[in-house]
Design a protein around this motif. Structure first.
Motif, PDB file in Angstrom:
ATOM      1  N   LYS A 229       6.297  14.348  23.723  1.00 42.78           N
ATOM      2  CA  LYS A 229       6.267  15.618  23.013  1.00 42.78           C
ATOM      3  C   LYS A 229       7.551  16.407  23.276  1.00 42.78           C
ATOM      4  N   GLY A 230       8.114  16.943  22.211  1.00 41.53           N
ATOM      5  CA  GLY A 230       9.357  17.677  22.328  1.00 41.53           C
ATOM      6  C   GLY A 230      10.597  16.804  22.213  1.00 41.53           C
ATOM      7  N   ARG A 231      10.400  15.478  22.243  1.00 44.62           N
ATOM      8  CA  ARG A 231      11.545  14.550  22.146  1.00 44.62           C
ATOM      9  C   ARG A 231      11.439  13.642  20.920  1.00 44.62           C
ATOM     10  N   PHE A 232      10.243  13.292  20.535  1.00 44.40           N
ATOM     11  CA  PHE A 232      10.010  12.407  19.390  1.00 44.40           C
ATOM     12  C   PHE A 232       9.371  13.198  18.254  1.00 44.40           C
ATOM     13  N   ALA A 233       9.609  12.756  17.034  1.00 44.86           N
ATOM     14  CA  ALA A 233       8.995  13.385  15.862  1.00 44.86           C
ATOM     15  C   ALA A 233       8.730  12.329  14.801  1.00 44.86           C
ATOM     16  N   ILE A 234       7.589  12.436  14.164  1.00 40.44           N
ATOM     17  CA  ILE A 234       7.217  11.501  13.104  1.00 40.44           C
ATOM     18  C   ILE A 234       7.414  12.182  11.755  1.00 40.44           C
ATOM     19  N   SER A 235       7.799  11.396  10.777  1.00 40.30           N
ATOM     20  CA  SER A 235       7.937  11.913   9.416  1.00 40.30           C
ATOM     21  C   SER A 235       7.756  10.756   8.446  1.00 40.30           C
ATOM     22  N   ARG A 236       7.780  11.070   7.172  1.00 38.97           N
ATOM     23  CA  ARG A 236       7.649  10.024   6.171  1.00 38.97           C
ATOM     24  C   ARG A 236       8.319  10.457   4.883  1.00 38.97           C
ATOM     25  N   ASP A 237       8.719   9.473   4.091  1.00 40.66           N
ATOM     26  CA  ASP A 237       9.308   9.691   2.787  1.00 40.66           C
ATOM     27  C   ASP A 237       8.418   8.958   1.783  1.00 40.66           C
ATOM     28  N   ILE A 238       7.657   9.722   1.022  1.00 38.00           N
ATOM     29  CA  ILE A 238       6.717   9.123   0.073  1.00 38.00           C
ATOM     30  C   ILE A 238       7.452   8.295  -0.966  1.00 38.00           C
ATOM     31  N   ALA A 239       8.561   8.804  -1.458  1.00 37.32           N
ATOM     32  CA  ALA A 239       9.305   8.110  -2.507  1.00 37.32           C
ATOM     33  C   ALA A 239       9.806   6.747  -2.031  1.00 37.32           C
TER      34      ALA A 239
ATOM     35  N   VAL B 207       0.871  -1.177   0.000  1.00 38.50           N
ATOM     36  CA  VAL B 207       0.000   0.000   0.000  1.00 38.50           C
ATOM     37  C   VAL B 207       0.905   1.224   0.000  1.00 38.50           C
ATOM     38  N   THR B 208       0.499   2.252  -0.702  1.00 32.73           N
ATOM     39  CA  THR B 208       1.298   3.479  -0.703  1.00 32.73           C
ATOM     40  C   THR B 208       0.882   4.362   0.472  1.00 32.73           C
ATOM     41  N   LEU B 209       1.806   5.167   0.939  1.00 32.71           N
ATOM     42  CA  LEU B 209       1.551   5.978   2.124  1.00 32.71           C
ATOM     43  C   LEU B 209       0.456   7.016   1.914  1.00 32.71           C
ATOM     44  N   ASP B 210       0.114   7.316   0.672  1.00 30.76           N
ATOM     45  CA  ASP B 210      -0.989   8.258   0.456  1.00 30.76           C
ATOM     46  C   ASP B 210      -2.356   7.583   0.594  1.00 30.76           C
ATOM     47  N   ARG B 211      -2.346   6.281   0.882  1.00 29.88           N
ATOM     48  CA  ARG B 211      -3.578   5.539   1.108  1.00 29.88           C
ATOM     49  C   ARG B 211      -3.625   4.915   2.497  1.00 29.88           C
ATOM     50  N   ALA B 212      -2.736   5.384   3.387  1.00 29.96           N
ATOM     51  CA  ALA B 212      -2.724   4.821   4.738  1.00 29.96           C
ATOM     52  C   ALA B 212      -2.231   5.836   5.746  1.00 29.96           C
ATOM     53  N   ASP B 213      -2.994   5.987   6.826  1.00 32.74           N
ATOM     54  CA  ASP B 213      -2.455   6.694   7.984  1.00 32.74           C
ATOM     55  C   ASP B 213      -1.470   5.737   8.664  1.00 32.74           C
ATOM     56  N   ILE B 214      -0.367   6.286   9.135  1.00 28.98           N
ATOM     57  CA  ILE B 214       0.647   5.470   9.800  1.00 28.98           C
ATOM     58  C   ILE B 214       0.727   5.863  11.271  1.00 28.98           C
ATOM     59  N   GLY B 215       0.709   4.874  12.129  1.00 34.97           N
ATOM     60  CA  GLY B 215       0.836   5.115  13.560  1.00 34.97           C
ATOM     61  C   GLY B 215       2.033   4.395  14.131  1.00 34.97           C
ATOM     62  N   TRP B 216       2.619   4.987  15.148  1.00 35.44           N
ATOM     63  CA  TRP B 216       3.671   4.342  15.937  1.00 35.44           C
ATOM     64  C   TRP B 216       3.103   4.084  17.325  1.00 35.44           C
ATOM     65  N   PHE B 217       3.339   2.878  17.820  1.00 32.34           N
ATOM     66  CA  PHE B 217       2.861   2.465  19.137  1.00 32.34           C
ATOM     67  C   PHE B 217       4.010   1.826  19.899  1.00 32.34           C
ATOM     68  N   ARG B 218       3.846   1.716  21.192  1.00 31.90           N
ATOM     69  CA  ARG B 218       4.843   0.996  21.977  1.00 31.90           C
ATOM     70  C   ARG B 218       4.158   0.229  23.089  1.00 31.90           C
ATOM     71  N   GLN B 219       4.829  -0.829  23.501  1.00 31.98           N
ATOM     72  CA  GLN B 219       4.294  -1.655  24.577  1.00 31.98           C
ATOM     73  C   GLN B 219       5.431  -2.115  25.463  1.00 31.98           C
TER      74      GLN B 219
END
Length: 129
Positions: A65-75, A27-39
């Motif tokens: 907040k202030g320590r982690f950041a989310i990003s993505r590379d479509i290509a 699936v391409t990232l323009d068709r999916a929300d992406i989440g990060w979780f931890r346990q």
């Protein structure tokens, strides 16, 4: 078939940094929300951050907040979680997940695990004090 593969975890000292990657296929990232979780051991799965398929919305948990950041590379069809100033309480198994959305989706992403359709296997992050 959709697959998500996390990488970049490991052992780091308190105050250190890591960048987690989530390589997505099927699936391409323009068709999916992406989440990060931890346990963490003995605890429930916690939403850390998410980014919407259109890239116009992201969210980050107050605990990071202030320590982690989310990003993505479509290509590269890859999402990232940059983690800085890591603390022992950040020790957990980290997962990325995909929430499939319509092509005209303009909404926000969600932090509830139940929202997500596909999950990676997870990767361990251990922060020593």
């Amino acid at each position: 078939q959709v697959h998500l593969v996390e990488s970049g975890g490991g052992l780091v000292q308190s105050g250190g940094s890591l960048r987690l990657s989530c390589e997505v296929s099927g699936v391409t990232l323009d068709r999916a929300d992406i989440g990060w979780f931890r346990q963490a051991p003995g605890k429930g799965r916690e939403g850390v951050s998410c980014i919407s398929s259109h890239g116009g919305y992201s969210n980050i948990a107050d605990s990071v907040k202030g320590r982690f950041a989310i990003s993505r590379d479509i290509a590269k069809n890859t999402a990232y979680l940059q983690m800085s100033d890591l603390r022992p309480e950040d020790t957990a198994r980290y997962y990325c997940a995909a929430d499939f959305v319509p092509s005209d989706w303009t909404g926000q992403c969600w932090s509830a695990p139940v929202t997500y359709d596909e999950w990676g296997q997870g990767i361990q992050v251990t922060v020593s004090s």
